[in-house]
Design a protein around this motif. Structure first.
Motif, PDB file in Angstrom:
ATOM      1  N   TRP A 208       0.796  -1.239  -0.142  1.00 24.84           N
ATOM      2  CA  TRP A 208       0.029  -0.106   0.150  1.00 24.84           C
ATOM      3  C   TRP A 208       0.977   1.234   0.091  1.00 24.84           C
ATOM      4  O   TRP A 208       1.967   1.394   0.443  1.00 24.84           O
ATOM      5  N   ASP A 209       0.299   2.436  -0.434  1.00 21.91           N
ATOM      6  CA  ASP A 209       0.780   3.637  -0.327  1.00 21.91           C
ATOM      7  C   ASP A 209      -0.097   4.290   0.743  1.00 21.91           C
ATOM      8  O   ASP A 209      -1.306   4.420   0.621  1.00 21.91           O
ATOM      9  N   PRO A 210       0.464   4.326   2.033  1.00 24.64           N
ATOM     10  CA  PRO A 210      -0.486   4.950   3.052  1.00 24.64           C
ATOM     11  C   PRO A 210      -1.059   6.442   2.855  1.00 24.64           C
ATOM     12  O   PRO A 210      -2.250   6.380   3.231  1.00 24.64           O
ATOM     13  N   ARG A 211      -0.744   6.816   1.956  1.00 20.24           N
ATOM     14  CA  ARG A 211      -1.105   8.438   1.642  1.00 20.24           C
ATOM     15  C   ARG A 211      -2.519   8.158   0.928  1.00 20.24           C
ATOM     16  O   ARG A 211      -3.199   9.177   0.805  1.00 20.24           O
TER      17      ARG A 211
ATOM     18  N   GLU B 224      -7.093   6.437   2.995  1.00 18.43           N
ATOM     19  CA  GLU B 224      -8.308   6.902   3.048  1.00 18.43           C
ATOM     20  C   GLU B 224      -9.146   6.868   1.684  1.00 18.43           C
ATOM     21  O   GLU B 224     -10.534   6.614   1.790  1.00 18.43           O
ATOM     22  N   GLU B 225      -8.728   7.090   0.600  1.00 18.21           N
ATOM     23  CA  GLU B 225      -9.346   6.974  -0.611  1.00 18.21           C
ATOM     24  C   GLU B 225      -9.734   5.418  -0.770  1.00 18.21           C
ATOM     25  O   GLU B 225     -11.029   5.212  -1.156  1.00 18.21           O
ATOM     26  N   GLY B 226      -9.063   4.262  -0.630  1.00 20.60           N
ATOM     27  CA  GLY B 226      -9.608   2.903  -0.424  1.00 20.60           C
ATOM     28  C   GLY B 226     -10.663   2.729   0.670  1.00 20.60           C
ATOM     29  O   GLY B 226     -11.406   2.144   0.242  1.00 20.60           O
ATOM     30  N   VAL B 227     -10.534   3.480   1.726  1.00 18.67           N
ATOM     31  CA  VAL B 227     -11.996   3.337   2.810  1.00 18.67           C
ATOM     32  C   VAL B 227     -13.144   3.588   2.389  1.00 18.67           C
ATOM     33  O   VAL B 227     -13.870   3.222   2.448  1.00 18.67           O
ATOM     34  N   ARG B 228     -12.812   4.819   1.687  1.00 19.06           N
ATOM     35  CA  ARG B 228     -14.101   5.535   0.877  1.00 19.06           C
ATOM     36  C   ARG B 228     -14.917   4.660  -0.065  1.00 19.06           C
ATOM     37  O   ARG B 228     -15.894   4.750  -0.251  1.00 19.06           O
ATOM     38  N   GLU B 229     -14.014   4.129  -0.847  1.00 15.72           N
ATOM     39  CA  GLU B 229     -14.328   3.078  -1.974  1.00 15.72           C
ATOM     40  C   GLU B 229     -14.871   1.916  -1.759  1.00 15.72           C
ATOM     41  O   GLU B 229     -15.340   1.077  -2.194  1.00 15.72           O
TER      42      GLU B 229
ATOM     43  N   LEU C  19      -9.423  -2.253  12.084  1.00 15.71           N
ATOM     44  CA  LEU C  19      -9.118  -1.184  12.839  1.00 15.71           C
ATOM     45  C   LEU C  19      -7.746  -0.712  13.191  1.00 15.71           C
ATOM     46  O   LEU C  19      -7.359   0.311  12.985  1.00 15.71           O
ATOM     47  N   LEU C  20      -6.927  -1.751  13.528  1.00 10.94           N
ATOM     48  CA  LEU C  20      -5.453  -1.777  13.820  1.00 10.94           C
ATOM     49  C   LEU C  20      -4.976  -1.476  12.681  1.00 10.94           C
ATOM     50  O   LEU C  20      -3.978  -0.451  12.661  1.00 10.94           O
ATOM     51  N   VAL C  21      -4.884  -2.056  11.610  1.00  5.88           N
ATOM     52  CA  VAL C  21      -4.442  -1.529  10.325  1.00  5.88           C
ATOM     53  C   VAL C  21      -4.821  -0.258   9.901  1.00  5.88           C
ATOM     54  O   VAL C  21      -3.914   0.631   9.168  1.00  5.88           O
ATOM     55  N   ASP C  22      -6.010   0.153  10.055  1.00  6.07           N
ATOM     56  CA  ASP C  22      -6.370   1.452   9.872  1.00  6.07           C
ATOM     57  C   ASP C  22      -5.472   2.500  10.608  1.00  6.07           C
ATOM     58  O   ASP C  22      -5.167   3.426  10.179  1.00  6.07           O
ATOM     59  N   GLY C  23      -5.349   2.232  11.947  1.00  5.53           N
ATOM     60  CA  GLY C  23      -4.601   3.129  12.621  1.00  5.53           C
ATOM     61  C   GLY C  23      -3.162   3.363  12.318  1.00  5.53           C
ATOM     62  O   GLY C  23      -2.695   4.274  12.331  1.00  5.53           O
ATOM     63  N   VAL C  24      -2.535   2.055  11.693  1.00  6.46           N
ATOM     64  CA  VAL C  24      -1.109   2.207  11.315  1.00  6.46           C
ATOM     65  C   VAL C  24      -1.099   2.934   9.896  1.00  6.46           C
ATOM     66  O   VAL C  24      -0.203   3.653   9.833  1.00  6.46           O
TER      67      VAL C  24
ATOM     68  N   ALA D  71       1.225   6.126   9.111  1.00 11.23           N
ATOM     69  CA  ALA D  71       2.265   6.125   8.215  1.00 11.23           C
ATOM     70  C   ALA D  71       1.985   7.412   7.363  1.00 11.23           C
ATOM     71  O   ALA D  71       2.771   8.272   6.880  1.00 11.23           O
ATOM     72  N   ALA D  72       0.869   7.566   6.979  1.00  7.98           N
ATOM     73  CA  ALA D  72       0.374   8.622   6.081  1.00  7.98           C
ATOM     74  C   ALA D  72       0.476  10.016   6.664  1.00  7.98           C
ATOM     75  O   ALA D  72       0.974  10.974   6.016  1.00  7.98           O
ATOM     76  N   ALA D  73       0.411  10.190   7.877  1.00  9.21           N
ATOM     77  CA  ALA D  73       0.646  11.676   8.698  1.00  9.21           C
ATOM     78  C   ALA D  73       2.089  11.918   8.608  1.00  9.21           C
ATOM     79  O   ALA D  73       2.581  13.006   8.613  1.00  9.21           O
ATOM     80  N   GLU D  74       2.968  10.664   8.590  1.00  5.81           N
ATOM     81  CA  GLU D  74       4.519  11.137   8.492  1.00  5.81           C
ATOM     82  C   GLU D  74       4.939  11.062   7.118  1.00  5.81           C
ATOM     83  O   GLU D  74       6.110  11.082   6.659  1.00  5.81           O
ATOM     84  N   GLY D  75       4.006  10.907   6.089  1.00 11.08           N
ATOM     85  CA  GLY D  75       4.311  10.851   4.741  1.00 11.08           C
ATOM     86  C   GLY D  75       5.318   9.674   4.086  1.00 11.08           C
ATOM     87  O   GLY D  75       5.920   9.699   3.204  1.00 11.08           O
ATOM     88  N   ARG D  76       4.817   8.585   4.753  1.00  6.23           N
ATOM     89  CA  ARG D  76       5.383   7.285   4.267  1.00  6.23           C
ATOM     90  C   ARG D  76       4.923   6.854   2.830  1.00  6.23           C
ATOM     91  O   ARG D  76       3.503   7.178   2.858  1.00  6.23           O
ATOM     92  N   SER D  77       5.422   6.312   2.200  1.00  2.00           N
ATOM     93  CA  SER D  77       5.151   6.072   0.896  1.00  2.00           C
ATOM     94  C   SER D  77       4.833   4.510   0.552  1.00  2.00           C
ATOM     95  O   SER D  77       4.518   4.069  -0.477  1.00  2.00           O
ATOM     96  N   TYR D  78       5.269   3.515   1.709  1.00  2.00           N
ATOM     97  CA  TYR D  78       5.253   2.226   1.308  1.00  2.00           C
ATOM     98  C   TYR D  78       4.728   1.532   2.760  1.00  2.00           C
ATOM     99  O   TYR D  78       5.281   1.928   3.811  1.00  2.00           O
ATOM    100  N   LEU D  79       3.993   0.528   2.804  1.00  4.24           N
ATOM    101  CA  LEU D  79       3.431  -0.245   3.632  1.00  4.24           C
ATOM    102  C   LEU D  79       3.217  -1.645   3.246  1.00  4.24           C
ATOM    103  O   LEU D  79       2.394  -1.804   2.328  1.00  4.24           O
ATOM    104  N   THR D  80       3.494  -2.637   3.948  1.00  2.00           N
ATOM    105  CA  THR D  80       3.019  -3.972   3.548  1.00  2.00           C
ATOM    106  C   THR D  80       2.811  -4.774   4.832  1.00  2.00           C
ATOM    107  O   THR D  80       3.495  -4.542   5.833  1.00  2.00           O
ATOM    108  N   LEU D  81       1.907  -5.827   4.773  1.00  4.63           N
ATOM    109  CA  LEU D  81       1.681  -6.552   5.750  1.00  4.63           C
ATOM    110  C   LEU D  81       2.328  -8.065   5.692  1.00  4.63           C
ATOM    111  O   LEU D  81       2.194  -8.960   6.382  1.00  4.63           O
ATOM    112  N   GLY D  82       3.437  -8.108   4.640  1.00  8.36           N
ATOM    113  CA  GLY D  82       4.182  -9.083   4.347  1.00  8.36           C
ATOM    114  C   GLY D  82       3.621 -10.381   3.668  1.00  8.36           C
ATOM    115  O   GLY D  82       2.638 -10.245   3.122  1.00  8.36           O
ATOM    116  N   LEU D  83       4.368 -11.396   3.620  1.00  9.15           N
ATOM    117  CA  LEU D  83       4.098 -12.471   2.785  1.00  9.15           C
ATOM    118  C   LEU D  83       2.664 -13.259   2.871  1.00  9.15           C
ATOM    119  O   LEU D  83       2.326 -13.647   4.048  1.00  9.15           O
TER     120      LEU D  83
END
Length: 462
Positions: A118-121, A124-129, A241-246, A250-262
């Motif tokens: 994911w791109d955390p930024r 929010e768009e994905g949640v809305r959709e 809800l936990l994933v939503d929190g992280v 991440a988005a608030a810090e401008g992170r551009s990459y996040l993964t939940l792993g394999l």
């Protein structure tokens, strides 16, 4: 160049870990790269700008991901480490590499699954959709679940109430696992290097019901969610809800990459790995894990590989990687898993019952029964028993285990009676006695197994 074991009990080793951390902050691109700081790894350094982290299985060195090095040095470092492994009498493979290494180094690769990204930024768009995702988040909040980030100090202090709550959650979570504890890249170590991690808890009525720990992927300006633990009694939507929190942090810090792993064995894998996925379902919920990650609407799926030197064509890298996860002995790990979850033995018996039933129905075995009616009576009985057992291993129910155990105990008594009155007097060779022994002993063992298994914790989703 140097090689040494990673422990936390010697001052010099602390310096070694700091050296690895410094390299990670410069070149840690692989999603799992941060995990090499945890206990159990050995390190091999190539100059001041490259390191390989690996575990020694006794016959092979299994590397955690790709070498930690500048991209243009990956091929050279890989070849030098291969020579070092060969000189030490060890085979070599690289587990959980991404396409980047296959492009950079002379290695062969086997796809072992997919990793959602994911791109955390854009979260929010994905949640809305996604109406279903919004509903899961709403359910958890409606049940009083709240999510917050916790400080390293809360987790590092064994006496802190939050740490105690996470400890209790981990204990319950570990008890619910289908397999014995594993090592290598899946060891549970949420307190290691706590200052570098980002940790979140989901709480309900003051109790920790889920926990998430994310580690940095320095070279990609992102995080890897290493641990996501949920109590089986937590309300629906808690993990989301936990994933939503992280994601929002991440988005608030401008992170551009996040993964939940394999998601292991997901996507396009070799046919024999698809078969392994099917056979291994009682041990690991491959489909369920991928489905959960897919519901979170990842922006991409990256292919993950097991890689080994291109000049070697042996299938042993798969065995070596499994041995690393089993912490040295697949046989010991298998026994520990079976003792931990006797229902797995029930599943094995259920699978073996299929060819046994086919054998009973063959005309060549008609002479082993007093009449065709008796033969087909036993065949139909075993067909019904197979259906009941498959239903049981698919969803464990104590009442069904009790019923089937009682029926099979009756089966054992009737089989023994028939054997004494009809088969024993007619037994002629070793084959007759072997079949007779299996027919008499197998139902007795299965009945005992079912009565034992019903008193043990049932299988929970992985």
């Amino acid at each position: 160049m140097s090689s040494s074991d990673a422990t936390d009990r010697h001052d010099g080793i602390d310096m070694e870990h700091q050296r690895v951390l410094a390299l990670l902050k410069r070149y840690g691109w692989n999603a799992t790269s941060f995990q090499v700081l945890e206990p159990g790894y050995s390190y091999w350094f190539d100059g001041d700008d490259a390191c390989v982290a690996y575990v020694d299985t006794g016959h092979a060195w299994v590397v955690a991901g790709a070498p930690i090095a500048p991209y243009e040095r990956i091929a050279q470092v890989s070849e030098r480490f291969e020579a070092h492994a060969a000189a030490s009498g060890r085979r070599l493979c690289f587990f959980a590499t991404e396409q980047r290494m296959l492009d950079a180094a002379p290695v062969k690769g086997l796809s072992i699954g997919e990793q959602p990204v994911w791109d955390p930024r854009r979260w929010e768009e994905g949640v809305r959709e996604s109406r279903s995702l919004r509903e899961q988040l709403r359910r958890a909040r409606a049940k009083g679940v709240t999510v917050r980030e916790v400080s390293p100090a809360e987790l590092k202090d064994p006496a802190h109430p939050l740490r105690a709550g996470v400890d209790r959650l981990m204990e319950r979570w570990l008890r619910s696992r289908r397999m014995a504890p594993m090592g290598f890249l899946v060891q549970l170590s949420p307190y290691a290097w706590a200052d570098e991690r980002r940790s979140f808890v989901a709480e309900r009525n003051g109790e920790v019901v889920a926990f998430l720990s994310a580690v940095p992927v320095y070279a990609r300006n992102g995080w890897f969610v290493q641990h996501l633990l949920r109590d089986k009694k937590a309300p629906n939507g808690t993990a989301e809800l936990l994933v939503d929190g992280v994601m929002r942090a991440a988005a608030a810090e401008g992170r551009s990459y996040l993964t939940l792993g394999l998601a292991p064995l997901a996507g396009e894998v070799a046919g024999w790995l698809r078969a392994a996925r099917l056979v291994g379902t009682p041990l690991y919920d491959f489909e369920g894990l991928r489905a959960f990650k897919a519901r979170l609407r990842p922006h991409a799926w990256d292919r993950i590989h097991l890689a080994w030197p291109a000049r070697h064509g042996s299938p042993l890298p798969v065995y070596d990687a499994l041995t690393a996860f089993a912490q040295g002995s697949l046989a010991r790990f298998g026994v520990a898993t079976l003792l931990r979850r006797p229902q797995l033995l029930v599943w094995l018996v259920t699978v073996l019952l299929v060819p046994w039933t086919v054998l009973l129905a063959l005309p060549a075995n008609a002479h082993r029964f007093p009449s065709p009616l008796v033969q087909w009576g036993w065949v139909l009985f075993d067909v019904g028993l197979t259906v009941g057992l498959f239903s049981l291993v698919r969803r464990w129910r104590t009442w069904l285990a009790t019923l089937l155990g009682s029926v099979i105990a009756g089966d054992a008594c009737l089989t023994l009676l028939e054997a004494l009155l009809y088969n024993v007097p007619r037994a002629r060779g070793l084959g007759d006695w072997l079949i007779l022994g299996v027919a008499v002993l197998a139902p007795s063992v299965v009945a005992v197994l079912l009565f034992w298994a019903r008193h043990h914790p049932t299988l929970e989703p992985t």
